[in-house]
Design a protein around this motif. Structure first.
Motif, PDB file in Angstrom:
ATOM      1  N   HIS A   4     134.339  27.376  31.038  1.00 10.28           N
ATOM      2  CA  HIS A   4     135.251  27.218  32.166  1.00 10.28           C
ATOM      3  C   HIS A   4     134.505  27.028  33.491  1.00 10.28           C
ATOM      4  O   HIS A   4     135.001  26.348  34.378  1.00 10.28           O
ATOM      5  N   GLU A   5     133.293  27.587  33.606  1.00 15.81           N
ATOM      6  CA  GLU A   5     132.526  27.383  34.838  1.00 15.81           C
ATOM      7  C   GLU A   5     132.153  25.920  35.012  1.00 15.81           C
ATOM      8  O   GLU A   5     132.204  25.378  36.121  1.00 15.81           O
ATOM      9  N   GLN A   6     131.790  25.266  33.909  1.00 14.24           N
ATOM     10  CA  GLN A   6     131.417  23.848  33.977  1.00 14.24           C
ATOM     11  C   GLN A   6     132.619  22.991  34.354  1.00 14.24           C
ATOM     12  O   GLN A   6     132.495  22.053  35.150  1.00 14.24           O
ATOM     13  N   ILE A   7     133.767  23.301  33.806  1.00 10.16           N
ATOM     14  CA  ILE A   7     134.978  22.542  34.112  1.00 10.16           C
ATOM     15  C   ILE A   7     135.350  22.723  35.578  1.00 10.16           C
ATOM     16  O   ILE A   7     135.656  21.744  36.276  1.00 10.16           O
ATOM     17  N   GLU A   8     135.298  23.968  36.051  1.00 10.48           N
ATOM     18  CA  GLU A   8     135.619  24.237  37.461  1.00 10.48           C
ATOM     19  C   GLU A   8     134.661  23.499  38.387  1.00 10.48           C
ATOM     20  O   GLU A   8     135.093  22.864  39.355  1.00 10.48           O
ATOM     21  N   ASP A   9     133.363  23.572  38.083  1.00 10.91           N
ATOM     22  CA  ASP A   9     132.365  22.906  38.927  1.00 10.91           C
ATOM     23  C   ASP A   9     132.582  21.394  38.949  1.00 10.91           C
ATOM     24  O   ASP A   9     132.440  20.754  39.993  1.00 10.91           O
ATOM     25  N   LEU A  28     141.296  28.895  44.046  1.00  8.22           N
ATOM     26  CA  LEU A  28     141.999  29.849  43.188  1.00  8.22           C
ATOM     27  C   LEU A  28     142.910  29.121  42.204  1.00  8.22           C
ATOM     28  O   LEU A  28     142.963  29.461  41.018  1.00  8.22           O
ATOM     29  N   ASP A  29     143.614  28.095  42.693  1.00  4.04           N
ATOM     30  CA  ASP A  29     144.486  27.310  41.805  1.00  4.04           C
ATOM     31  C   ASP A  29     143.689  26.634  40.700  1.00  4.04           C
ATOM     32  O   ASP A  29     144.112  26.620  39.542  1.00  4.04           O
ATOM     33  N   ILE A  30     142.536  26.088  41.050  1.00  4.61           N
ATOM     34  CA  ILE A  30     141.698  25.435  40.039  1.00  4.61           C
ATOM     35  C   ILE A  30     141.263  26.445  38.994  1.00  4.61           C
ATOM     36  O   ILE A  30     141.358  26.185  37.787  1.00  4.61           O
ATOM     37  N   ARG A  31     140.788  27.617  39.441  1.00  2.00           N
ATOM     38  CA  ARG A  31     140.322  28.636  38.487  1.00  2.00           C
ATOM     39  C   ARG A  31     141.435  29.100  37.567  1.00  2.00           C
ATOM     40  O   ARG A  31     141.253  29.228  36.360  1.00  2.00           O
ATOM     41  N   ALA A  36     144.192  29.154  32.336  1.00  2.00           N
ATOM     42  CA  ALA A  36     145.451  29.087  31.582  1.00  2.00           C
ATOM     43  C   ALA A  36     145.401  27.974  30.541  1.00  2.00           C
ATOM     44  O   ALA A  36     145.880  28.147  29.411  1.00  2.00           O
ATOM     45  N   THR A  37     144.810  26.846  30.901  1.00  2.00           N
ATOM     46  CA  THR A  37     144.721  25.731  29.957  1.00  2.00           C
ATOM     47  C   THR A  37     143.828  26.074  28.775  1.00  2.00           C
ATOM     48  O   THR A  37     144.173  25.791  27.622  1.00  2.00           O
ATOM     49  N   LEU A  38     142.691  26.705  29.052  1.00  2.00           N
ATOM     50  CA  LEU A  38     141.793  27.083  27.955  1.00  2.00           C
ATOM     51  C   LEU A  38     142.415  28.164  27.072  1.00  2.00           C
ATOM     52  O   LEU A  38     142.227  28.159  25.852  1.00  2.00           O
TER      53      LEU A  38
END
Length: 64
Positions: A4-9, A28-31, A36-38
């Motif tokens: 999830h860190e890679q996706i957020e970045d 915050l919305d992105i995180r 939630a998607t994962l």
């Protein structure tokens, strides 16, 4: 699978590349949406790979 860190970045970098400024609420919305998607993806994977089919049984009438 991506972490999830890679996706957020990646999403943050893409937004900055397009010239968008991200506020704290946007981050915050992105995180939360990535998490939630994962989580939904993992629930779906567990549902698909579950052993045996669900068999519903009609409940017995109450004893009176």
């Amino acid at each position: 699978m991506l972490k999830h860190e890679q996706i957020e970045d990646t999403l943050i970098a893409a937004a900055k590349q397009q010239g968008l400024g991200l506020s704290g609420k946007d981050l915050l919305d992105i995180r939360t949406k990535v998490a939630a998607t994962l989580a939904a993806k993992e629930r779906y994977k567990q549902r698909v790979n579950s052993t045996g089919a669900f068999q519903w049984n009609k409940p017995a009438p109450p004893r009176r």
